[in-house]
Write an enzyme that holds these catalytic residues in place. Structure first.
Site, PDB file in Angstrom:
ATOM      1  N   GLU A  23       7.114   7.441 -12.196  1.00 17.14           N
ATOM      2  CA  GLU A  23       7.290   6.456 -13.278  1.00 17.14           C
ATOM      3  C   GLU A  23       8.091   6.639 -14.446  1.00 17.14           C
ATOM      4  OE1 GLU A  23       3.116   5.532 -14.666  1.00 17.14           O
ATOM      5  OE2 GLU A  23       2.499   5.308 -12.643  1.00 17.14           O
ATOM      6  N   GLU A  82      -1.203   3.956  -3.887  1.00 14.31           N
ATOM      7  CA  GLU A  82      -1.936   3.372  -4.987  1.00 14.31           C
ATOM      8  C   GLU A  82      -2.454   1.834  -4.655  1.00 14.31           C
ATOM      9  OE1 GLU A  82      -0.596   4.503  -8.841  1.00 14.31           O
ATOM     10  OE2 GLU A  82       0.315   6.209  -8.114  1.00 14.31           O
TER      11      GLU A  82
END
Ligand code: 9MR
Length: 442
Positions: free
Chosen positions: A248, A354
């Site tokens: 991220e 995820e």
């Protein structure tokens, strides 16, 4: 007149009796009528290990009374605890389950016959539905035994630590590593013949305070990061097969690099430095870049591929992790396909990381409905079909972000109910689980 008097008398009587009734309602010293004792229980046969049953005492009026279970006729007595309880039978067969409540006037019982079978009659395991990629589950070190363990071992061949292999947990203070939880997860995976995906070395959202407030020079900071990546990756070399090195890094909105402490201390090329440290530490590990919203956010996807292309030009990356925090409506299959296409065209591995599929993004339901369960089944099937259709060489794993609906991070995050995972609270596979399997049927 006589009638009127009489009517008047009735009225008075009515008022008095109402008053007496009202008083007696308010008077705490008058005991409530006792709730009748009704002895009952639910029993669920596990769909993961069909020799395992879960019983739940649903009796009423039994507060303070002793109760116990027998899982075979006249079998050993097991005292009843609060909440559901498990029992594992040794062999297939028909068994009488009895719940006995020791009531003041004598024992009261409820019984039910269950038939438990062997594993052959169960649904296929997720990991057995394909040999082209592995099926991963996010785990926490305290959710690997009991029914969690049954499901993990039977259905999954890839593990990701949900939070215990991040810097704030593994490196809580300078010079002092704490690998307790990480070791437990890695040992568990190795013992059970699973791949382990390391998640994640560098993430702005999981750094200990001492790193945020690092007192040394920028060069000392960079040396510390190199030492950290090297220490962690060499510890697990040969066991952790792949790593999210940086997670991220792209800022929402601007699609620029986040101004994290790593960027501030190590410069705009901090990402390639970290991947170089990782490559040096364990040349056999597959190195991934992992991020969210890469499917529908076109600008973010482009920024991600810029990072990835720069790493690829230095042979520092093997794959892209597209976090699949999605819902039943969004993103579209074309949007999901776009990140796959970009990854495949670069010859990299694709991780659908995820995965969770929200069914209540608009907060318009308060319980999980059949319609939403079907929509979720369809969305999971769609996601897995897209994944399965890519060339085998680009396949890696689909990782599901949590086991039971109640264990998802999403409920806290959004502050509203949801049921985004593949198993319900009783560990039973949902329609979403069926959707996963359907996508891989021949
Ligand atoms: O689901 C994870 C949650 O249990 C942790 O508390 C949290 C912080 O470590 O991280 C969550 O997982 C995140 C993942 O590591 C990266 N992408 C976003 C996930 C949800 O926040």
């Amino acid at each position: 007149m006589k009638y009127l008097l009489n009517l008047g008398g009735i009225c008075v009587l009515l008022v008095i009796s109402f008053t007496i009734f009202a008083c007696s309602k308010d008077d705490d010293s008058t005991p409530e009528p006792p709730t009748p004792i009704i002895v009952s229980f639910d029993v669920i046969i596990s769909q993961q290990n069909s020799l395992r049953v879960t019983v739940n005492n649903t009796s009423t009026g039994v507060n303070g009374l002793n109760s116990y279970w027998q899982f075979t006729e006249n079998g050993p007595v097991v005292s009843d605890q609060a909440g559901p309880e498990m029992h594992l039978y040794d062999a297939a067969g028909e068994y009488l389950i009895t719940l006995t409540v020791e009531a003041p006037d004598g024992d009261i019982q409820a019984s039910e016959i269950v038939t438990v079978t062997d594993d052959n009659e169960m649904h296929p395991a997720l990991k057995d539905a394909t040999d082209k990629f592995s099926v991963g589950m996010a785990v926490q070190s305290n959710r690997m035994d009991g029914q969690h363990g049954d499901i993990l071992v039977r259905e999954f061949n890839n593990l990701t630590a949900e939070y215990e292999m991040k810097m704030n947990i593994m490196y809580p203070s300078e010079g002092n590593y704490d690998f307790t939880a990480a070791d437990a997860i890695v040992d568990y995976g190795v013992t059970n013949d699973m791949d382990i995906h390391g998640h994640t070395l560098i993430w702005h959202n999981a750094i200990p305070d001492w790193v945020d407030n690092f007192s040394g020079t920028d060069q000392e900071f960079e040396d510390m990061i190199e030492d950290y990546i090297t220490t962690v990756m060499t510890r697990y070399a040969g066991e952790v097969r792949s790593w999210d090195v940086v997670n991220e890094a792209i800022e929402d909105g601007s699609n620029q690099l986040r101004n994290s402490v790593f960027r501030q201390r190590m410069g705009d090329d901090y990402i390639s430095k970290c991947y170089q440290f990782a490559r040096n530490a364990d040349p056999d590990a597959l190195l991934f870049y992992n991020d969210y919203n890469l499917t529908f956010d076109v600008g973010k996807q482009a920024a991600m591929f810029d990072i990835v292309d720069d790493l690829a030009s230095q042979n520092l990356i093997d794959g892209v992790g597209a976090q699949m925090h999605i819902d039943i409506f969004f993103p579209s299959s074309a949007q999901i396909q776009s990140v796959v296409d970009g990854t495949v065209s670069r010859g990299l591995k694709m991780h659908f990381a995820e995965l969770d599929v929200r069914v209540n993004p608009n907060n318009d339901i308060t319980s999980f409905t059949e319609a939403r369960a079907i929509a979720q089944q369809n969305k999971v099937r769609e996601v897995v079909e897209i994944y399965d259709a890519m060339p085998d060489v680009n396949k890696f794993a689909i990782t599901i972000w949590g086991m039971r609906d109640t264990e998802t991070w999403l409920i806290d995050f959004w502050g509203q109910p949801d049921w985004p995972l593949l198993y319900d609270v009783a560990f039973q596979p949902k329609r979403a689980h069926t959707g996963f399997l359907e996508a891989l049927e021949d």
